[in-house]
Design a protein around this motif. Structure first.
Motif, mmCIF file in Angstrom:
data_model
loop_
_atom_site.group_PDB
_atom_site.id
_atom_site.type_symbol
_atom_site.label_atom_id
_atom_site.label_comp_id
_atom_site.label_asym_id
_atom_site.label_seq_id
_atom_site.Cartn_x
_atom_site.Cartn_y
_atom_site.Cartn_z
ATOM 1 N N ASP A 1 0.856 -1.101 -0.046
ATOM 2 C CA ASP A 1 -0.205 -0.058 0.066
ATOM 3 C C ASP A 1 0.773 1.189 0.055
ATOM 4 O OD1 ASP A 1 -2.277 1.461 0.296
ATOM 5 O OD2 ASP A 1 -2.206 1.808 2.542
ATOM 6 N N GLN A 2 0.638 2.289 -0.983
ATOM 7 C CA GLN A 2 1.301 3.668 -0.944
ATOM 8 C C GLN A 2 2.866 3.405 -1.882
ATOM 9 O OE1 GLN A 2 0.517 6.559 2.422
ATOM 10 N NE2 GLN A 2 -0.445 4.842 3.324
ATOM 11 N N VAL B 1 4.567 3.102 -5.173
ATOM 12 C CA VAL B 1 4.391 4.186 -6.331
ATOM 13 C C VAL B 1 5.114 3.309 -7.352
ATOM 14 C CG1 VAL B 1 4.671 6.095 -7.842
ATOM 15 C CG2 VAL B 1 3.924 6.145 -5.295
ATOM 16 N N GLU C 1 -4.315 -1.311 -7.782
ATOM 17 C CA GLU C 1 -5.029 -0.225 -7.472
ATOM 18 C C GLU C 1 -5.952 -0.968 -6.292
ATOM 19 O OE1 GLU C 1 -9.330 2.195 -8.773
ATOM 20 O OE2 GLU C 1 -7.819 1.524 -10.354
ATOM 21 N N GLY D 1 -3.771 -0.837 -3.014
ATOM 22 C CA GLY D 1 -3.445 0.446 -2.749
ATOM 23 C C GLY D 1 -2.108 1.068 -3.324
ATOM 24 N N GLU E 1 0.005 3.059 -5.891
ATOM 25 C CA GLU E 1 -0.339 4.200 -6.776
ATOM 26 C C GLU E 1 0.453 4.258 -8.068
ATOM 27 O OE1 GLU E 1 -1.149 8.167 -4.935
ATOM 28 O OE2 GLU E 1 -0.656 7.351 -3.053
ATOM 29 N N MET E 2 -0.253 4.879 -8.770
ATOM 30 C CA MET E 2 0.523 5.177 -10.227
ATOM 31 C C MET E 2 0.730 6.462 -10.623
ATOM 32 S SD MET E 2 -1.947 2.206 -11.871
ATOM 33 C CE MET E 2 -2.480 1.019 -10.867
ATOM 34 N N ALA E 3 2.000 6.877 -11.177
ATOM 35 C CA ALA E 3 2.422 8.138 -11.577
ATOM 36 C C ALA E 3 2.705 7.969 -13.078
ATOM 37 C CB ALA E 3 3.404 8.701 -10.722
ATOM 38 N N GLU F 1 1.020 16.603 -10.949
ATOM 39 C CA GLU F 1 0.515 15.514 -10.426
ATOM 40 C C GLU F 1 1.543 14.157 -10.160
ATOM 41 O OE1 GLU F 1 -2.746 13.081 -8.508
ATOM 42 O OE2 GLU F 1 -2.007 15.190 -8.706
ATOM 43 N N ILE G 1 2.777 12.805 -6.554
ATOM 44 C CA ILE G 1 2.618 11.333 -6.123
ATOM 45 C C ILE G 1 4.008 10.841 -5.719
ATOM 46 C CG2 ILE G 1 2.105 8.959 -6.816
ATOM 47 C CD1 ILE G 1 -0.006 10.213 -8.579
ATOM 48 N N LYS H 1 5.744 12.618 -2.522
ATOM 49 C CA LYS H 1 5.140 12.049 -1.264
ATOM 50 C C LYS H 1 5.457 10.553 -0.720
ATOM 51 C CE LYS H 1 0.428 10.857 0.471
ATOM 52 N NZ LYS H 1 -1.002 10.786 0.212
ATOM 53 N N ALA H 2 5.812 9.751 -1.947
ATOM 54 C CA ALA H 2 6.361 8.425 -1.780
ATOM 55 C C ALA H 2 7.719 8.630 -1.169
ATOM 56 C CB ALA H 2 6.008 7.489 -2.955
#
Length: 354
Positions: A53-54, A56, A203, A206, A208-210, A244, A248, A251-252
């Protein structure tokens, strides 16, 4: 590093000519750079076992267009292959192209495309020994022109790897499921392994995708003609990194989560757009960044790669990320194990660098 250090024996039959029936069903080799452990997984979708989770994944959302056309020269009818590189001027229908055989084409020559030869182009400039500028003689709206032009083209499969003629199915197979921004003349091949089903599972977990954009050019496959790699110059490619993607990824990074670069194009984009503070910055421009060992990466803590051909810049970047000795050890195991497939439609490697 020297060019000769990236030599290994690879039989032609080991280069995949067709994709696996399902995108995420190829084999997966996993390299752990800290321990030196090499794992062999039977399915690419097992990649989810290594992420939480989280974490990327960073993808290249460039879209490939059908860039290879076959035409005929006026008067002689000689067959000419035209490889579209990029549109220079939409209003004037000007395109930068490569032509083969180049020796037969001169400024002022007209080329005809399609069974009814309804698409006509005129050579207006010689830029290199193989390159030309074409002006397409088409009076309709621009979108109509692009539609007609692309209908004549085929998937630009890299001839160094895939020697068969492209089929209509290749237009879909040679495109990532998340492709969005048109401009590439070759696919970011590591992204081809991701199916819609796999991305949905990511997804749900959890992850994430950039998305960044690098319009992949033919320079990725150009032969290196110098032994000293510091003297090799990469061709420039256009890249875009938006706010964006920065949000992402950064933040990761701040929260200590894994950042997985999907392919060499993503790695080169991230390393071009990274700031002095080691965080990703917005970027719109061009890069000719050539990454080979030794190199210190600032963002990605994991990387997805394909099994590349000897002497390729793609292999060199992979070795820079995973460590020359470990990556080449993995390649030796892949060559010995005849179930591994190389090239554009081949199997995948996951490098975990944390």
């Amino acid at each position: 590093m020297k060019l000769s250090q990236f030599k290994f024996k690879l039989d032609a039959e080991r280069i995949a000519q067709e994709p696996t029936p399902f995108r995420d069903d190829c084999r997966l080799m996993v390299l752990h750079t800290k321990s030196g452990v090499i794992e062999h997984r039977d399915h690419f979708y097992d990649i989810l076992d290594y992420f939480d989770d989280q974490d990327v994944f960073v993808f290249n959302d460039t879209k490939v267009f059908p860039a290879r056309l076959e035409g005929n020269k006026e008067k002689t009818g000689a067959k000419i292959e035209v490889f579209l590189l990029r549109e220079l001027n939409a209003e004037l229908r000007l395109w930068d192209v490569l032509v083969e055989p180049a020796r037969k084409i001169r400024i002022g020559n007209k080329l005809y495309f399609g069974e009814d030869e309804s698409m006509v182009a005129e050579v207006i400039d010689n830029t290199t020994s193989r390159g030309r500028t074409l002006r397409f003689l088409y009076d309709g709206p621009h979108e109509e022109f692009k539609e007609a032009l692309y209908a004549l083209g085929e998937a630009p499969l890299p001839r160094q790897m895939i020697t068969r003629k492209a089929t209509p199915e290749d237009i879909e197979n040679f495109q990532c499921v998340f492709a969005k921004n048109e401009g590439a003349v070759t696919a970011p091949t590591s992204g081809l392994h991701f199916s819609k089903n796999l991305m949905k599972r990511m997804e749900i977990k959890g992850i994430e995708m950039a998305y960044i954009t690098m319009h992949c050019g033919l320079g990725n496959f150009r032969d290196i003609d110098v032994e000293d790699l510091s003297k090799h110059k990469m061709e420039s490619e256009e890249i875009h990194v938006g706010a964006e993607a920065c949000r992402i990824v950064n933040k990761a990074k701040e929260n200590g989560h894994r950042i997985c670069a999907v392919g060499t194009t993503v790695q080169r984009t991230l390393e071009t757009a990274i700031g002095a503070d080691m965080y990703l910055k917005e970027f719109d421009g061009w890069t000719n960044k050539f990454i080979y060992p030794p190199y210190n990466f600032g963002l990605a803590t994991a990387m997805v790669a394909n099994f590349y051909l000897p002497y390729s810049t793609l292999l060199m970047l992979t070795c820079a990320y995973g460590g020359y000795d470990l990556v080449m050890k993995g390649y030796k195991e892949a060559v010995r194990d005849h179930r591994y497939r190389f090239g554009t439609y081949g199997d995948a490697m996951l490098i975990l660098n944390d």
